[in-house]
Design an enzyme around this catalytic site. Structure first.
Site, PDB file in Angstrom:
ATOM      1  NE  ARG A  64     -77.480  13.526 -32.219  1.00  0.00           N
ATOM      2  CZ  ARG A  64     -76.529  14.405 -31.893  1.00  0.00           C
ATOM      3  NH1 ARG A  64     -76.861  15.643 -31.643  1.00  0.00           N
ATOM      4  NH2 ARG A  64     -75.278  14.056 -31.795  1.00  0.00           N
ATOM      5  CG  HIS A 108     -63.752   8.442 -23.341  1.00  0.00           C
ATOM      6  ND1 HIS A 108     -64.388   9.665 -23.410  1.00  0.00           N
ATOM      7  CD2 HIS A 108     -63.893   8.032 -22.061  1.00  0.00           C
ATOM      8  CE1 HIS A 108     -64.872   9.972 -22.223  1.00  0.00           C
ATOM      9  NE2 HIS A 108     -64.587   9.010 -21.381  1.00  0.00           N
ATOM     10  CG  ASP A 140     -71.734   0.444 -27.964  1.00  0.00           C
ATOM     11  OD1 ASP A 140     -71.564  -0.440 -27.111  1.00  0.00           O
ATOM     12  OD2 ASP A 140     -71.780   1.673 -27.686  1.00  0.00           O
ATOM     13  CB  ALA A 141     -76.427   2.322 -29.920  1.00  0.00           C
ATOM     14  CG  ASP A 144     -67.489   7.865 -24.315  1.00  0.00           C
ATOM     15  OD1 ASP A 144     -67.645   8.879 -23.608  1.00  0.00           O
ATOM     16  OD2 ASP A 144     -67.188   7.913 -25.526  1.00  0.00           O
TER      17      ASP A 144
HETATM   18  C1  GRF Z   1     -58.946  13.952 -27.253  1.00  0.00           C
HETATM   19  O1  GRF Z   1     -58.387  13.764 -25.964  1.00  0.00           O
HETATM   20  C2  GRF Z   1     -60.210  13.148 -27.390  1.00  0.00           C
HETATM   21  O2  GRF Z   1     -60.155  11.896 -26.747  1.00  0.00           O
HETATM   22  C3  GRF Z   1     -61.193  14.044 -26.695  1.00  0.00           C
HETATM   23  O3  GRF Z   1     -60.861  15.353 -27.084  1.00  0.00           O
HETATM   24  C4  GRF Z   1     -59.471  15.374 -27.422  1.00  0.00           C
HETATM   25  C5  GRF Z   1     -59.364  15.833 -28.856  1.00  0.00           C
HETATM   26  O4  GRF Z   1     -58.058  16.234 -29.067  1.00  0.00           O
HETATM   27  N1  GRF Z   1     -62.551  13.720 -27.093  1.00  0.00           N
HETATM   28  P1  GRF Z   1     -57.548  16.539 -30.569  1.00  0.00           P
HETATM   29  O5  GRF Z   1     -58.668  17.275 -31.298  1.00  0.00           O
HETATM   30  O6  GRF Z   1     -57.225  15.227 -31.210  1.00  0.00           O
HETATM   31  O7  GRF Z   1     -56.322  17.394 -30.352  1.00  0.00           O
END
Ligand code: GRF
Length: 200
Positions: A64, A108, A140-141, A144
């Site tokens: 990773r 998010h 950040d690390a 969310d």
């Molecule tokens: C968004 O709601 C994002 O917050 C979540 O997945 C969705 C991605 O949608 N992690 P897109 O790829 O921008 O259509």
């Protein structure tokens, strides 16, 4: 401002930024779109606009850390002022944060600190909240956990499924992302404790 946008899926958030950035007054130009996987609509959206793309697949690396270093190098090549994680389904690591911490934002689909992680809309629905939404934060690390830039509230309807709820969240999310990224790009911003302050 130079934006690099990272995606993992359909890219509708990216599309909203593409559409907004056509107006020179928006103050941000998407100089590249990156992904952790190929053959996703998000990359097609960039190619359609002649925006350079790159793919850094996790399975292409021994660890990773090596993946994170490769992603950091790929993004660095475009010299972004701001990196936008828009539906990017990987956690960036130490190398990335060393290079772009403080100027990487992530959206998010839940109201942080509620429901972090990969299944925010499903978790909100399962919990039975009446109001959920989306959050834009400075990465950040943690997962969310970053300093919040903006949030939008979205009602949960009685007959919602995860899909109908997430689609409704995404309507507000695209507007939140476009408005906030534009302001960060035009006015500049600083992270001050748990607050983001716009400079101008
Ligand atoms: C968004 O709601 C994002 O917050 C979540 O997945 C969705 C991605 O949608 N992690 P897109 O790829 O921008 O259509």
């Amino acid at each position: 401002a130079r934006l690099v946008v990272l995606v993992s899926g359909s890219g509708t958030n990216l599309q909203a930024l593409i559409d907004a950035s056509r107006d020179a007054a928006y103050g941000a130009e998407i100089v590249a779109v990156g992904a952790d996987r190929d053959h996703i609509l998000g990359l097609d959206r960039a190619t359609r606009e002649q925006i350079p793309t790159f793919v850094v697949p996790l399975n292409g690396f021994e660890s990773r850390e090596e993946w994170d270093e490769a992603l950091t190098a790929a993004v660095s090549a475009y010299e972004p002022d701001l990196v936008v994680l828009a539906g990017f389904m990987k956690l960036v690591g130490e190398s990335f944060l060393a290079a772009f911490g403080g100027r990487t934002v992530n959206t998010h689909p839940a109201l942080s600190p509620s429901f972090p992680g990969m299944t925010g809309p499903a978790d909100a629905l399962a919990y039975g909240v009446k109001i959920t939404g989306c959050t834009l934060f400075v990465v950040d690390a943690g997962v969310d956990t970053g300093v919040i830039v903006a949030q939008t509230a979205v009602a949960v309807e009685d007959d919602d499924t995860v899909e109908t709820l997430h689609e409704r969240i995404k309507v507000g999310e695209r507007q939140m992302l476009v408005d906030s990224v534009g302001r960060m790009a035009r006015d500049g911003f600083q992270v001050d404790g748990r607050r983001v302050r716009f400079v101008r």
